[in-house]
Design a protein around this motif. Sequence first.
Motif, PDB file in Angstrom:
ATOM      1  N   ASN A  47       0.838  -1.192   0.000  1.00  0.00           N
ATOM      2  CA  ASN A  47       0.000   0.000   0.000  1.00  0.00           C
ATOM      3  C   ASN A  47       0.877   1.247   0.000  1.00  0.00           C
ATOM      4  O   ASN A  47       1.853   1.336   0.741  1.00  0.00           O
ATOM      5  N   ASP A  96      -3.870   5.006  -1.952  1.00  0.00           N
ATOM      6  CA  ASP A  96      -3.507   3.611  -1.728  1.00  0.00           C
ATOM      7  C   ASP A  96      -2.486   3.105  -2.737  1.00  0.00           C
ATOM      8  O   ASP A  96      -1.745   2.161  -2.458  1.00  0.00           O
ATOM      9  N   ASP A  97      -2.455   3.720  -3.925  1.00  0.00           N
ATOM     10  CA  ASP A  97      -1.582   3.199  -4.973  1.00  0.00           C
ATOM     11  C   ASP A  97      -0.751   4.283  -5.656  1.00  0.00           C
ATOM     12  O   ASP A  97      -0.143   4.039  -6.690  1.00  0.00           O
TER      13      ASP A  97
END
Length: 628
Positions: A47, A96-97
């Motif tokens: 993450n 998150d990415d």
Amino acid sequence: MTKFDFSEFDFRAGYDLLATGFERADGDQVPFVQQCHEFSMKYIGINAWTFYSDPESFVYGSLKTAHDMGFDTPDLCWDAYNVEAEAIGCKLVKFDDLTPAIDNTTPLVTCEKDLAKLKPLDLGAGRIPFAMNVSALFKDVTGVEPSLVYCAPLTLASHVMTFEALVLQMQDNPDYVHKVMTYLTDEVLAPYINEFCRRFPNVTLVPGSDAVASLPFISLGMVEEFALHYIERLRSLTDDRAVVDNWWGDSFVEDQHQFWQFKLRACPNYLKVQDPDLYRVGAHKAKDYAMARDLPIMLGVSNNLLTQGPVQEIEKRIHEYLEIAEPGGKNLLYLCNFSSQTPVDYVKASIAAIDKYRQGDRPWAGQHTSGTPEARDYEKFGKKKEPGGEKPAPTKISTLSESQEGLLDDLFDYVVDGDQAPAVAAVNQALAEGVALDAILDDALIAAMEEVGGMFSEGTIFVPEMLLSARAMKGGLEILRPLLTETRFKPKGLVMLATVQGDVHDIGKNLVGMMLEGAGYKVVDLGVNIDINTALQKARDLKPDVIGLSALLTTTMPQMAKIIAAFRAAEEPYPIIIGGAPVTQEFADKVGADGYGADAPGAVDLVRSLVETGGNWKQAVAKVSVGV
């Protein structure tokens, strides 16, 4: 007890090569370094926020990636532009990415009253502890002194003020900007760097990042007064440990030597020149300049090339720079950078190219293309129009008096020169003398912005001059707007703009919007970090003639592809054009965009062609692409 096993990592040979090849010039191979924190985050499948906030995850990811890919040494650079700004109160957007980013849509400092409220840096705030703990863990695991990366004063000021406000205040109220810069230098950066050096006393060099101080974002005069002055001040406050080495824009000046002198004042230890500027001006020229001063040279390979390939071109570029760097020693190859969008195969191909060269397999020996006439337009912001690329202006029979003509000429000049107050006064006077609205708009405001766009594309002005001209134009337009509404004056078209999800940068998008307004279009700017559903719904509500998407980060470019795919799947009939620093025509073609704007003037030209052709916009895109 750590949650990762660090025992498999040993980079002593790589650090020895780095010392002999770059620092002492007695090695027999050219060492290389790379920027790759985004790639590392994706490669280990963690993450993004965990990676950028948990020291163990970050260090393990950096070492694991370096080990698996065969790097000489690991990359210890995190998201350097965000840490200090977050620590003093700027909003950090987490993903998150994707790499986190500062959201300055609500700036921290808008006036001296805001500045007075700010406190000296709290060394326990934000992710300052993360940076310190990453450094400590890295030293424990590798035995190597860490290197703090920090955000240099001018770029940090652009976070707390916004870039547009910073540039305009440099013109309007430089004393205020100097106060902001002094606070950031003396009370934020110097304490941060000095605390790091207290914890790691053997560190001799602390490199900073300063993208906003690069050309053409600001002018050479601004570089000297607002960037270089405070870097030198910061150096004096940190026992000369602080340096800044990553300015680009070398190809935007006629005299590279003057710019390189500025660079060496910011970083006296070595000269760093990277693509696309390096390829345009020539690696030989940069190497010769450094050697004449007995300085190490760092030659940087393009992020776009490393990410988009093809593999053969990656190998050719790497071999050329290694061959040029090698004689005389004190050299370093810089791979800038491997992002989360760089294919693993291209990373491996880059390292294979280096290994191949080191082993004596050099199929491209002597085939140098950097610095050639063909290289001068490489990844250029704007390209000059081809002969015959513009439609001849229709012959107009003027019904204006000599006095009215003179007023419009003056207004034209005020906008080109970026003089807002005289421009506003000239619009009011033109109205008082009965000059028609369309004459003021078409013959002065729009014509002036077209002139400004041409000057930028030709490299005779930079972004600050464009912003000043756009502000002067908008000042005049604000006076005309209610009158245009009363007379039901129809805009030339409606353009919807957005920066895609995950990206909070808006410099380029805002500039395009200003230029479009100056060209007579209505612009609806959705802002930054816009997701697919928002873009679709707003387009259905607005029914724009053209949609423009912007991205500044390689990590957010895929969001452009997703939005375009969603519009096609929904059979929404809007032409979509894209742009931004990492975006290329090749990428636009790959993701199915209907056009690519290399710079703000280019985007305006593209919109004009799309709108003028109505439903035949596919044909318009083809014409603009070939300069017809």
